[in-house]
Design an enzyme around this catalytic site. Structure first.
Site, short mmCIF file in Angstrom:
data_model
loop_
_atom_site.label_atom_id
_atom_site.label_comp_id
_atom_site.label_asym_id
_atom_site.label_seq_id
_atom_site.Cartn_x
_atom_site.Cartn_y
_atom_site.Cartn_z
N ASP A 35 1.53 -3.88 8.37
CA ASP A 35 2.90 -3.37 8.40
C ASP A 35 3.27 -2.75 7.05
O ASP A 35 2.46 -2.70 6.13
CB ASP A 35 3.89 -4.43 8.88
CG ASP A 35 4.26 -5.47 7.83
OD1 ASP A 35 4.03 -5.25 6.62
OD2 ASP A 35 4.80 -6.53 8.21
N GLY A 53 0.78 -1.22 0.00
CA GLY A 53 0.00 0.00 0.00
C GLY A 53 0.81 1.27 0.00
O GLY A 53 0.31 2.33 -0.42
N VAL A 99 4.86 -3.41 4.38
CA VAL A 99 4.87 -4.07 3.08
C VAL A 99 3.60 -4.89 2.84
O VAL A 99 3.60 -5.81 2.03
CB VAL A 99 6.12 -4.96 2.91
CG1 VAL A 99 7.37 -4.11 2.88
CG2 VAL A 99 6.22 -6.00 4.03
N LYS A 100 2.52 -4.55 3.50
CA LYS A 100 1.26 -5.25 3.27
C LYS A 100 0.38 -4.51 2.26
O LYS A 100 0.64 -3.36 1.92
CB LYS A 100 0.51 -5.44 4.59
CG LYS A 100 1.21 -6.39 5.56
CD LYS A 100 1.39 -7.77 4.96
CE LYS A 100 1.93 -8.78 5.96
NZ LYS A 100 3.32 -8.53 6.35
N THR A 101 -0.67 -5.19 1.80
CA THR A 101 -1.53 -4.66 0.75
C THR A 101 -2.11 -3.30 1.13
O THR A 101 -2.21 -2.40 0.30
CB THR A 101 -2.65 -5.66 0.44
OG1 THR A 101 -2.06 -6.91 0.06
CG2 THR A 101 -3.54 -5.16 -0.69
#
Length: 403
Positions: free
Chosen positions: A183, A3, A185-187
């Site tokens: 966190d 995201g 590096v999540k979508t």
């Protein structure tokens, strides 16, 4: 995915609301807030998006798993079945409560094999924790049948699969509890953060209390609140929640773009003889954050990983020798290396992970490459990546496997 590729004015506006009020904590200071309650707002919106009655935000995906387990009464000596392919947070959250992780093989879904789960059940088993790795789900129908038959908790770790569905239900909402990571590096991301969803009111109350030192959160005087139970500090901050509100508003556009980019890559690789793809259980739709595929042998897969990197194809992961995500890299777990003395229940009950048979899972993991699906690629970058991946894999399979 992730995201942060679409950070913009929406996130800045939400964060500025918090900074202008000066209240970064989610509880108290009512008169200073200017009406801003970002964590509460995010919880309501996320529960609605996930088709669940309740959501509890916490400080991380790891915290979400820990709080969810505690809320359901999992504690010392209780056994929790989990897969060998996951993030280290899975066993960390279990062991933090004195419970015992029981690791089982994965199958061609790259998630826990239901047959392995059933074989691992003992009188001390209390919970089955499938992990929806790399955007796709475990065989939830089979796992739910097992849990129902043995009166076990089904806790979905959907930290890597937000937006995926099974039988029309959002991943995380199929079991008794579902956990998410927000966190960096999540979508969708809060920078740091996590969430728990459930339709069980008692679990929701326990989550609310456990993540904030056992506070009952009754009334509007924090100092007068009682503590019905022991708890810890796993709270999310208003700043992190503010970012999450803006990101949640973008989730449908993110998922659509992931699916588009995934489809371009998969179409290209589908034309390469010898490349096959992970199985998505019938009734499921992944969130398309990763394209995971198999090559015919371990040797060819290792060669392909190197060749892809040499060709400038970044963000392709070979999990089999990865330090964070597969049992092979977890020496600290296998040898129980801990800074403090571990509970006797863990030391006495945990399986001998150095001599357990994980060959069935190895057969899949050793042949798997996962390509991250970015949402920031231009059309030109996407097509170039697809062409390079197809060319590299075609050449390797043509010359090395005589296809």
């Amino acid at each position: 995915m992730p995201g942060f590729e679409v950070f913009g004015d929406e996130e800045r506006k939400q964060v500025n609301d918090v900074l202008e009020s000066g209240v970064l904590m989610r509880y108290g200071f009512d008169g200073m807030r200017n009406g801003h309650w970002k964590a509460k707002e995010f919880e309501t919106a996320f529960a609605n998006r996930m088709g669940s009655q309740y959501c509890q935000l916490v400080s991380s995906g790891t915290s979400a798993l820990t709080v969810a387990l505690a809320a359901a009464g999992i504690g010392a000596g209780d056994e929790v079945i989990m897969p060998t392919f996951t993030f280290v947070a899975s066993f960390e959250s279990i062991m933090m409560l004195g419970a015992v992780p029981v690791l089982v093989n994965i199958d061609d879904t790259l998630t826990m094999d239901p047959k392995a789960v059933e074989a691992a059940i003992t009188p001390k088993t209390k919970c089955v924790m499938p992990v929806h790795m790399c955007g796709s789900m475990a065989d939830l129908k089979a796992l739910k049948n097992i849990c129902d038959a043995h009166d076990l908790l089904l806790l979905e770790d959907a930290c890597q699969a937000i937006g995926g569905t099974f039988e029309g239900k959002p991943l995380g909402s199929y079991g008794d509890l579902g956990c998410f990571s927000f966190d960096y590096v999540k979508t969708i991301t809060c920078g740091e953060g996590g969430g728990i969803i459930t339709n069980n009111e008692q679990y929701a109350i326990h989550c609310d209390q456990y993540q904030d030192h056992g506070h009952d959160h009754i009334g509007n005087d924090r100092g007068a609140e009682t503590h019905p139970t022991l708890g810890y500090n796993f709270r999310i901050s208003e700043l992190n929640a503010a970012v999450g509100i803006a990101q949640l508003g973008k989730i449908d556009a993110i998922l659509a773009l992931q699916k588009k980019n995934y489809t371009v890559l998969r179409t290209a690789l589908s034309e390469v003889e010898g490349v096959t793809f992970r199985r998505v259980p019938e009734g499921g739709e992944e969130n398309y954050s990763f394209l995971s595929f198999f090559l015919p042998t371990e040797a060819l897969t290792k060669k392909a990983k190197i060749a892809l990197a040499d060709a400038g194809v970044d963000a392709c992961f070979y999990w089999y020798d990865n330090n964070w995500h597969y049992i092979n890299g977890w020496e600290h777990l296998r040898d129980l290396k801990s800074l403090g003395n571990l509970p006797a229940e863990i030391k006495n009950q945990i399986q001998d992970l150095n001599n357990s048979d994980f060959s069935a899972g190895d057969a899949w993991m050793s042949r798997t490459v996962s390509s991250l699906v970015k949402i920031g690629w231009t059309e030109e970058q996407l097509l170039d990546r697809a062409a390079r991946m197809k060319s590299v894999l075609s050449e390797i399979l043509k010359t090395e496997y005589n296809l």
